[in-house]
Design a protein around this motif. Structure first.
Motif, PDB file in Angstrom:
ATOM      1  N   TYR A  23      -3.754 120.447   9.938  1.00 59.65           N
ATOM      2  CA  TYR A  23      -4.489 120.117   9.770  1.00 59.65           C
ATOM      3  C   TYR A  23      -5.650 120.593  11.189  1.00 59.65           C
ATOM      4  O   TYR A  23      -5.968 120.460  11.566  1.00 59.65           O
ATOM      5  N   PHE A  26      -4.023 123.174  13.372  1.00 57.89           N
ATOM      6  CA  PHE A  26      -3.267 122.284  13.905  1.00 57.89           C
ATOM      7  C   PHE A  26      -1.999 122.956  12.077  1.00 57.89           C
ATOM      8  O   PHE A  26      -2.161 122.395  11.316  1.00 57.89           O
ATOM      9  N   ALA A  28       0.613 122.136   9.641  1.00 63.69           N
ATOM     10  CA  ALA A  28       1.773 121.006   9.960  1.00 63.69           C
ATOM     11  C   ALA A  28       2.969 121.291   8.971  1.00 63.69           C
ATOM     12  O   ALA A  28       4.676 121.369   9.854  1.00 63.69           O
ATOM     13  N   PRO A  47      12.742 115.803  14.086  1.00 65.98           N
ATOM     14  CA  PRO A  47      11.953 114.796  15.336  1.00 65.98           C
ATOM     15  C   PRO A  47      10.249 114.219  14.824  1.00 65.98           C
ATOM     16  O   PRO A  47      10.170 114.666  13.733  1.00 65.98           O
ATOM     17  N   SER A  48       9.797 113.821  15.756  1.00 64.86           N
ATOM     18  CA  SER A  48       8.802 112.747  15.440  1.00 64.86           C
ATOM     19  C   SER A  48       8.186 114.273  15.432  1.00 64.86           C
ATOM     20  O   SER A  48       8.258 114.886  16.241  1.00 64.86           O
ATOM     21  N   GLY A  49       7.590 114.360  14.619  1.00 67.91           N
ATOM     22  CA  GLY A  49       5.764 115.091  14.421  1.00 67.91           C
ATOM     23  C   GLY A  49       6.639 116.882  14.222  1.00 67.91           C
ATOM     24  O   GLY A  49       5.485 117.701  14.086  1.00 67.91           O
ATOM     25  N   SER A  50       7.306 116.643  13.235  1.00 68.34           N
ATOM     26  CA  SER A  50       8.080 117.784  12.652  1.00 68.34           C
ATOM     27  C   SER A  50       7.355 118.067  11.548  1.00 68.34           C
ATOM     28  O   SER A  50       7.902 118.724  10.683  1.00 68.34           O
ATOM     29  N   GLY A  51       6.382 116.946  10.487  1.00 66.17           N
ATOM     30  CA  GLY A  51       5.603 117.059   9.303  1.00 66.17           C
ATOM     31  C   GLY A  51       7.353 116.455   8.156  1.00 66.17           C
ATOM     32  O   GLY A  51       6.610 116.757   7.168  1.00 66.17           O
ATOM     33  N   LYS A  52       7.773 115.486   8.571  1.00 65.14           N
ATOM     34  CA  LYS A  52       8.501 114.900   7.361  1.00 65.14           C
ATOM     35  C   LYS A  52       7.331 114.123   6.606  1.00 65.14           C
ATOM     36  O   LYS A  52       7.146 114.260   5.334  1.00 65.14           O
ATOM     37  N   SER A  53       6.619 112.998   7.122  1.00 68.60           N
ATOM     38  CA  SER A  53       5.803 112.714   6.446  1.00 68.60           C
ATOM     39  C   SER A  53       5.169 113.877   5.433  1.00 68.60           C
ATOM     40  O   SER A  53       4.654 113.125   4.680  1.00 68.60           O
ATOM     41  N   THR A  54       4.098 114.474   6.190  1.00 65.45           N
ATOM     42  CA  THR A  54       3.156 115.363   5.814  1.00 65.45           C
ATOM     43  C   THR A  54       3.824 116.280   5.082  1.00 65.45           C
ATOM     44  O   THR A  54       3.215 116.277   2.869  1.00 65.45           O
ATOM     45  N   GLU A 174      10.556 106.471   5.897  1.00 60.69           N
ATOM     46  CA  GLU A 174      11.390 106.261   6.654  1.00 60.69           C
ATOM     47  C   GLU A 174      11.236 104.378   6.630  1.00 60.69           C
ATOM     48  O   GLU A 174      10.105 103.408   7.589  1.00 60.69           O
TER      49      GLU A 174
HETATM   50  N1  LIG Z   1      -3.969 113.014   9.328  1.00 63.84           N
HETATM   51  C1  LIG Z   1      -3.508 113.710  10.462  1.00 63.84           C
HETATM   52  N2  LIG Z   1      -5.165 115.026  10.877  1.00 63.84           N
HETATM   53  C2  LIG Z   1      -3.895 115.597  12.097  1.00 63.84           C
HETATM   54  N3  LIG Z   1      -2.985 115.409  12.355  1.00 63.84           N
HETATM   55  C3  LIG Z   1      -2.281 115.550  12.001  1.00 63.84           C
HETATM   56  C4  LIG Z   1      -2.323 114.362  10.980  1.00 63.84           C
HETATM   57  N4  LIG Z   1      -1.209 113.653   9.961  1.00 63.84           N
HETATM   58  C5  LIG Z   1      -0.406 114.434  10.823  1.00 63.84           C
HETATM   59  N5  LIG Z   1      -0.851 115.023  11.927  1.00 63.84           N
HETATM   60  C6  LIG Z   1       0.487 116.176  12.798  1.00 63.84           C
HETATM   61  O1  LIG Z   1       1.159 116.960  12.021  1.00 63.84           O
HETATM   62  C7  LIG Z   1       2.440 117.160  13.010  1.00 63.84           C
HETATM   63  C8  LIG Z   1       2.953 116.006  11.426  1.00 63.84           C
HETATM   64  O2  LIG Z   1       3.611 115.014  11.365  1.00 63.84           O
HETATM   65  P1  LIG Z   1       4.032 113.967  10.810  1.00 63.84           P
HETATM   66  O3  LIG Z   1       3.247 112.699  10.316  1.00 63.84           O
HETATM   67  O4  LIG Z   1       4.215 114.982   9.076  1.00 63.84           O
HETATM   68  O5  LIG Z   1       5.285 113.773  11.098  1.00 63.84           O
HETATM   69  P2  LIG Z   1       6.785 113.126  10.999  1.00 63.84           P
HETATM   70  O6  LIG Z   1       8.078 114.381  11.087  1.00 63.84           O
HETATM   71  O7  LIG Z   1       6.679 111.876   9.798  1.00 63.84           O
HETATM   72  O8  LIG Z   1       6.887 112.376  12.574  1.00 63.84           O
HETATM   73  P3  LIG Z   1       7.413 110.818  12.513  1.00 63.84           P
HETATM   74  O9  LIG Z   1       8.532 110.711  12.729  1.00 63.84           O
HETATM   75  O10 LIG Z   1       6.874 110.223  13.736  1.00 63.84           O
HETATM   76  O11 LIG Z   1       7.317 109.915  11.439  1.00 63.84           O
HETATM   77  C9  LIG Z   1       1.983 115.955  14.195  1.00 63.84           C
HETATM   78  O12 LIG Z   1       2.212 117.045  14.863  1.00 63.84           O
HETATM   79  C10 LIG Z   1       1.016 114.978  13.069  1.00 63.84           C
HETATM   80  O13 LIG Z   1       0.211 114.856  15.387  1.00 63.84           O
END
Ligand SMILES: Nc1ncnc2c1ncn2[C@@H]1O[C@H](COP(=O)(O)OP(=O)(O)OP(=O)(O)O)[C@@H](O)[C@H]1O
Ligand SMILES: [Mg+2]
Lengths: 252, 412
Positions: A23, A26, A28, A47-54, A174
């Motif tokens: 991103y 960053f 991800a 953990p939160s922000g680890s990239g699961k959703s991505t 989630e």
């Molecule tokens: N659209 C975006 N633009 C910039 N950074 C992003 C974007 N989406 C996610 N990120 C960053 O990418 C990283 C991974 O995000 P992601 O949503 O995949 O985390 P996650 O593991 O799903 O966390 P959570 O458990 O909080 O949902 C995070 O640091 C987030 O800040």
């Protein structure tokens, strides 16, 4: 170990090789490689922000990856619009915040894509919808608007909506974390039934009881990488990495 | 211990009724009470003097003297329609409008459309009984006015008992009626009974309404297109839309109207006749569309991104997502802003006086200027004009509130 560089077999429905996603500057996803077999249930934690959703959003190209290959059900994910359309027809997705369409009834939500994307006649789409509503246990809510349903009912309607396209793969991000405990149960019940029906499922979820019970594999993400990928028993009982132990001790 | 001796509770004394409401809302604290008394006194005084003036002092006969000119300008004067009677042409247009209202009622089966159709029918019918001499308002005029009542009935029956009672057909009929109105009012050279009438003569409220209807119906779709274009990934489309919006928003409508007379003809084929009505309509529409685009864009930005994601994840195309998911939600959420803008547009149609057209305000002004003996009646004239505008704008906001209620805006 299921991940690795071994060539995709006919049973491999999702193949990721060295997937990177940035991103802006960053980083991800930092080289994710994994393979999912047809009918497997994979629960993703981390953990939160680890990239699961991505990660799961790259699988239906709601996010595009910048390096590496992703092949879903034999279709390589590229910028080719036809491929993207084909993938999305084949992959259902359920979101944390349900994302039902508030201006349409539950029935309207479920029949929209089959009618507009698959061009099914209204009657046929409605028949499918009725069956699905029964399957997720909200057959009497068909004519209500999403705002008139409880959270659990909304999420079940959202699952029915995704299933209406008759996908081969279901992605869950989630799906229960916006819900109260009782509602969590009813949604997990639906997912359990789905898992039993040999649907390929990738679910980001911290419902560890559910994971232990239905998952074939638990994959843990940390800082954009897969740090562990084991069957549930091994994962919980003898994790190999310090990071996994630390994470488990935090959420257990 | 106390639980089982709970006494029967009466509701607090001032809970219900007018007194209760007043107590709860106007006199619930000493400063609120003072404020209520002061404001109440001012309102009563204003009402007292206002009514006293309106009933005892004001001389409303001036309205009767200007009469139909407020409605249609000098359309039926000798200069406009030399030697002929042209009065039936706007009358036929009116009949088409009332018939459409009747169709709306017949299709909806009641509610707002019914109320509007009945009110309009009654008001128009009352005009037929104005105590003018028959010389000033002939029997033919009166009969045509009365005919609006059966026209509403005919429209109602048409919608009720034929296959024309659908939104699609009513829209088609409305567009046809609008074009026919323009043709009728403008006239066609060479056809007896339809001799051309110069645009300067068809003024009054009719002009305000024609410009407003054209502006409103066209500025919404153009505004939507501009808003979508502004979000386009294609740089050319995006730039064009941004430039269009910023130009039309950045220049006063008056300036645009002046320019229109010279610029719009440039965009048309040489052979096309110069037409101030068309120029004014185009400029007003574009001006409104630029603001509309920003309203819509605001709504698009406020839309939860999960909506578009869910739609795309289901395999809907970009267009399908826009048309079926985004726009329906966005338009609902910006109805108040849209209607506010329509009201503004309607009022702004008065500005066309600066390019020589005679809307209702201009008729009032020139009448006072041209008839010094009526200078004393300036107040009455402009209060009447203000009321005429208010009736329509209030109608618009009334209808919009009904639509909002119907769509359940704000309760999702
Ligand atoms: N659209 C975006 N633009 C910039 N950074 C992003 C974007 N989406 C996610 N990120 C960053 O990418 C990283 C991974 O995000 P992601 O949503 O995949 O985390 P996650 O593991 O799903 O966390 P959570 O458990 O909080 O949902 C995070 O640091 C987030 O800040
Ligand atoms: Mg997430």
């Amino acid at each position: 170990m299921t991940n690795g560089e071994n060539a995709a077999g006919p049973e491999d429905i999702i193949v990721c090789r060295d997937v990177h996603k940035w991103y802006g500057s960053f980083h991800a996803l930092k080289g994710v490689s994994t393979t999912v077999k047809r009918g497997q249930v994979v629960v993703i934690i981390g953990p939160s922000g680890s990239g699961k959703s991505t990660f799961i959003r790259t699988l239906n190209r709601l996010e595009h990856h910048q390096r590496g290959d992703i092949v879903v059900d034999g279709i390589e994910l590229t910028d080719d619009v036809r491929n993207i359309d084909a993938i999305r027809r084949d992959v259902g997705m359920v979101f944390q915040s349900f994302n039902l369409f508030p201006h349409l009834t539950v029935m309207g939500n479920i029949t929209l894509a089959p009618m507009k994307v698959k061009k099914l006649p209204a009657r046929e789409a409605e028949e499918i919808a009725v069956q699905l509503l029964e399957r997720v246990g909200i057959q009497d809510q068909a004519d209500k608007y999403p705002a008139q349903l409880s959270g659990g009912q909304q999420q079940r309607a959202a699952i029915a909506r995704a299933l209406a396209m008759q996908p081969n793969i279901m992605l869950f991000d989630e799906p229960t974390s916006a819900l109260d405990p009782e509602m969590i149960k009813e949604v997990l019940e639906v997912m359990r039934e789905l898992a039993a029906s040999f649907m390929t499922i990738l679910a980001v979820s911290h419902e560890l009881g559910f994971a232990r019970e239905v998952a074939d594999r638990i994959v843990m993400f940390d800082e954009g990488e897969i740090v562990e990928d084991l069957p549930p028993n091994d994962f919980f009982d003898n994790p190999r990495h310090e990071r996994v132990k630390r994470f488990l001790s935090q959420i257990l | 211990m106390m639980a089982n001796v709970r006494p029967m509770l009466r509701p607090p004394r001032f809970e219900a009724g007018v007194l209760g409401w007043a107590h709860a809302n106007l006199f619930n604290s000493w400063h609120n009470s003072v404020l209520s008394v002061v404001v109440g006194a001012v309102l009563l005084l204003a009402l007292w003097f206002g009514l006293r003036w309106a009933i005892l002092t004001a001389d409303w006969s001036v309205i009767a003297t200007v009469g139909g000119r407020f409605v249609i300008g000098s359309y039926n004067s000798d200069q406009a329609c030399a030697g002929n009677n042209c009065f039936w042409r706007p009358q036929v247009s009116l009949l088409m409008v009332t018939m459409l209202l009747g169709m709306g009622w017949g299709m909806a089966g009641g509610g707002v459309t019914k109320r509007i159709a009945i009110i309009v029918g009654v008001v128009i019918a009352l005009f037929a009984f104005l105590p003018y001499s028959f010389e000033r308002m002939g029997m033919d005029v009166r009969l045509l006015l009365l005919a609006n009542v059966p026209a509403i009935g005919a429209g109602w029956a048409l919608a009720r008992y034929t296959r024309f009672g659908t939104v699609k057909w009513i829209v088609i009929f409305s567009v046809a009626a609008f074009l026919l109105t323009i043709i009728l009012l403008r006239g066609i050279a060479g056809i007896p009974g339809l001799q051309p009438v110069a645009v300067q003569h068809w003024g009054g409220l009719t002009l305000n309404l024609i410009l407003a209807v054209a502006g409103i119906t066209l500025s919404l779709p153009i505004g939507i297109a501009l808003a979508l274009g502004r979000r386009s990934h294609l740089p050319v489309v995006k730039t064009l839309c941004v430039v269009f919006i910023e130009v039309f928003r950045g220049v006063p409508l008056i300036t645009l109207l002046f320019m229109s007379q010279h610029l719009v003809p440039l965009a048309l084929p040489q052979t096309f006749p110069r037409d101030s009505l068309l120029s004014a309509a185009v400029v007003i529409t574009m001006f409104s569309a630029a603001y509309m685009a920003e309203n819509i864009r605001g709504g698009l930005q406020a839309l939860h991104p999960g909506q578009e994601e869910a739609a795309r994840a289901l395999g809907l195309s970009g267009w399908q997502t826009t048309l079926r998911i985004s726009l329906p939600q966005v338009i609902r959420s910006v109805i108040p802003a849209i209607v506010g803008q329509f009201i503004g547009l309607f009022k702004d149609t008065s500005l066309v006086y600066i390019i020589g057209m005679v809307d209702i305000t201009e008729i009032g002004r020139t009448f006072i200027l041209g008839n010094p003996e009526f200078r004393i009646s300036t107040k009455e004239v402009f209060i009447f004009i203000a009321l005429a505008f208010w009736v329509f704008t209030y109608g618009m906001s009334y209808v919009s509130r009904k639509i909002e209620g119907h769509l359940g805006v704000g309760q999702r």
